[in-house]
Design an enzyme around this catalytic site. Structure first.
Site, PDB file in Angstrom:
ATOM      1  N   ASP A 197      28.869 -20.380  13.666  1.00 34.37           N
ATOM      2  CA  ASP A 197      30.231 -19.871  13.761  1.00 34.37           C
ATOM      3  C   ASP A 197      30.875 -19.990  12.378  1.00 34.37           C
ATOM      4  O   ASP A 197      30.909 -21.083  11.806  1.00 34.37           O
ATOM      5  CB  ASP A 197      30.986 -20.758  14.765  1.00 34.37           C
ATOM      6  CG  ASP A 197      32.072 -20.029  15.490  1.00 34.37           C
ATOM      7  OD1 ASP A 197      32.251 -18.822  15.272  1.00 34.37           O
ATOM      8  OD2 ASP A 197      32.746 -20.693  16.311  1.00 34.37           O
ATOM      9  N   GLU A 221      36.520 -13.941  25.068  1.00 29.39           N
ATOM     10  CA  GLU A 221      37.103 -15.232  25.465  1.00 29.39           C
ATOM     11  C   GLU A 221      38.459 -15.023  26.123  1.00 29.39           C
ATOM     12  O   GLU A 221      39.332 -14.331  25.571  1.00 29.39           O
ATOM     13  CB  GLU A 221      37.239 -16.147  24.235  1.00 29.39           C
ATOM     14  CG  GLU A 221      37.836 -17.505  24.606  1.00 29.39           C
ATOM     15  CD  GLU A 221      37.626 -18.594  23.559  1.00 29.39           C
ATOM     16  OE1 GLU A 221      36.987 -18.341  22.520  1.00 29.39           O
ATOM     17  OE2 GLU A 221      38.122 -19.725  23.795  1.00 29.39           O
ATOM     18  N   ASP A 231      32.630 -23.531  15.847  1.00 35.44           N
ATOM     19  CA  ASP A 231      33.643 -24.303  15.114  1.00 35.44           C
ATOM     20  C   ASP A 231      34.472 -25.127  16.104  1.00 35.44           C
ATOM     21  O   ASP A 231      35.344 -25.901  15.698  1.00 35.44           O
ATOM     22  CB  ASP A 231      34.508 -23.412  14.208  1.00 35.44           C
ATOM     23  CG  ASP A 231      35.337 -22.400  14.975  1.00 35.44           C
ATOM     24  OD1 ASP A 231      35.161 -22.273  16.199  1.00 35.44           O
ATOM     25  OD2 ASP A 231      36.185 -21.730  14.338  1.00 35.44           O
ATOM     26  N   SER A 232      34.146 -24.997  17.404  1.00 32.81           N
ATOM     27  CA  SER A 232      34.686 -25.924  18.402  1.00 32.81           C
ATOM     28  C   SER A 232      34.264 -27.352  18.076  1.00 32.81           C
ATOM     29  O   SER A 232      34.800 -28.307  18.651  1.00 32.81           O
ATOM     30  CB  SER A 232      34.203 -25.542  19.808  1.00 32.81           C
ATOM     31  OG  SER A 232      32.799 -25.399  19.837  1.00 32.81           O
ATOM     32  N   LYS A 282      28.674 -15.818  13.670  1.00 34.05           N
ATOM     33  CA  LYS A 282      29.718 -15.285  14.557  1.00 34.05           C
ATOM     34  C   LYS A 282      31.027 -15.254  13.795  1.00 34.05           C
ATOM     35  O   LYS A 282      31.357 -16.219  13.090  1.00 34.05           O
ATOM     36  CB  LYS A 282      29.873 -16.136  15.823  1.00 34.05           C
ATOM     37  CG  LYS A 282      31.018 -15.637  16.718  1.00 34.05           C
ATOM     38  CD  LYS A 282      31.022 -16.288  18.088  1.00 34.05           C
ATOM     39  CE  LYS A 282      31.675 -17.639  18.129  1.00 34.05           C
ATOM     40  NZ  LYS A 282      33.100 -17.644  17.718  1.00 34.05           N
TER      41      LYS A 282
HETATM   42  O1  KIV Z   1      33.509 -22.405  18.692  1.00 30.16           O
HETATM   43  C1  KIV Z   1      33.012 -22.145  19.789  1.00 30.16           C
HETATM   44  O2  KIV Z   1      32.371 -22.983  20.443  1.00 30.16           O
HETATM   45  C2  KIV Z   1      33.199 -20.801  20.309  1.00 30.16           C
HETATM   46  C3  KIV Z   1      32.834 -20.553  21.738  1.00 30.16           C
HETATM   47  C4  KIV Z   1      33.851 -21.153  22.621  1.00 30.16           C
HETATM   48  C5  KIV Z   1      32.616 -19.117  22.025  1.00 30.16           C
HETATM   49  O3  KIV Z   1      33.646 -19.947  19.612  1.00 30.16           O
END
Ligand code: KIV
Length: 273
Positions: free
Chosen positions: A91, A191, A52-53, A121
């Site tokens: 995610d 993290e 979700d980044s 995730k």
């Molecule tokens: O959203 C994402 O990319 C993440 C990673 C930084 C682990 O959760």
């Protein structure tokens, strides 16, 4: 990366356990579309996290909170179309799994069904989250946990801060990691966790830890693609090592093309019919 024939088959969550058992590091990279999904896959990583980044790295939001399940399914479906081998982990965004176990199962199920991902995730290690992880795994959905700094809780944490520096916080992280393993998670992202704390957690649990800003002793590492490539040249956290400086190359390439268009040297005869 050069891979033998047996390494060309699609990676599954079982391979994660096996790699920890053998002491082989796991490599996870984010991607958000088919083009980079293919390139990242061809580089030989073990898993691609459709993080979700995407909200901050690609969509221009100040945090991951505005990202919706529909956004995630759109991006993960695109990655799916580009990837042949790596395990794709989607995610789950803010509010898609926290409200109730039932909504978590339905939304994670949708993410697997519609995006073709191999796992989800979710963030957090509270007792409520452990019940949710347990229910997801029982439904047949592989779950990667995520503890330490959890970006979807940025407003309660008060910024992107290292977690577990004090003994109490470190103890809480160990309890959460144990709980996630017991609940059936196949791996855990750590993290922004001090290296000594992630080392202890990694040694104490049987599933792989995947670190980001969590030191060298995790079972694997994950980073965000535009950060690693230097495409996002305004983000410089301590843990990040850039392996390319592509922002400058993009500006230079587009600038060169624009100059050629303006002075009439593009397209020339070679690039015309
Ligand atoms: O959203 C994402 O990319 C993440 C990673 C930084 C682990 O959760």
């Amino acid at each position: 990366m050069d891979k033998g024939k047996s390494e060309q088959r699609p990676v599954t969550v079982r391979d994660f356990a096996e790699r920890k058992r053998k002491g082989e590091k796991l490599v996870v990279m984010t991607a958000y579309d088919a083009l980079f999904g293919r390139l990242v896959d061809e580089s030989g990583v073990d898993a691609i996290l459709v993080g979700d980044s995407v909200g901050t790295a690609i969509m221009g939001y100040p945090s991951t909170l505005p990202v919706t399940l529909d956004h995630m399914i759109y991006h993960a479906s695109a990655v799916r179309r580009g990837v042949k081998r790596a395990l794709i982990i989607i995610d789950m965004p803010f509010l898609s799994y926290q409200a109730s176990i039932e909504s978590a199962v339905l939304n994670c199920g949708r993410a697997i069904q519609e995006a073709g991902s191999g796992a989800v995730k979710v963030e957090g290690g509270s007792p409520e989250m452990l019940d949710t992880v347990h229910a997801l795994v029982r439904t047949g959905i592989p779950v990667m946990g995520h503890i330490g700094f959890t970006p979807q809780s940025v407003n309660t944490i008060g910024g992107a801060r290292v977690q577990g520096r004090e003994a109490e916080g470190a103890e809480r992280l160990s309890t959460e990691a144990n709980g996630l393993e017991q609940a059936g998670a196949f791996a855990i992202v750590l993290e922004l966790v001090p290296a000594a704390v992630s080392e202890r957690i990694t040694a104490a649990i049987g599933i792989p830890t995947i670190g980001i800003g969590a030191g060298a002793n995790c079972d694997g590492q994950v980073l965000v693609l535009p950060d690693v490539l230097g495409l996002n040249d305004t983000f410089e956290p301590k843990f990040l090592k850039r392996y390319a400086e592509m922002a400058g190359e993009v500006r230079a390439a587009i600038g060169a093309w624009a100059r050629d268009v303006r002075n009439g040297t593009y397209p020339d005869a070679e690039h015309s019919f």
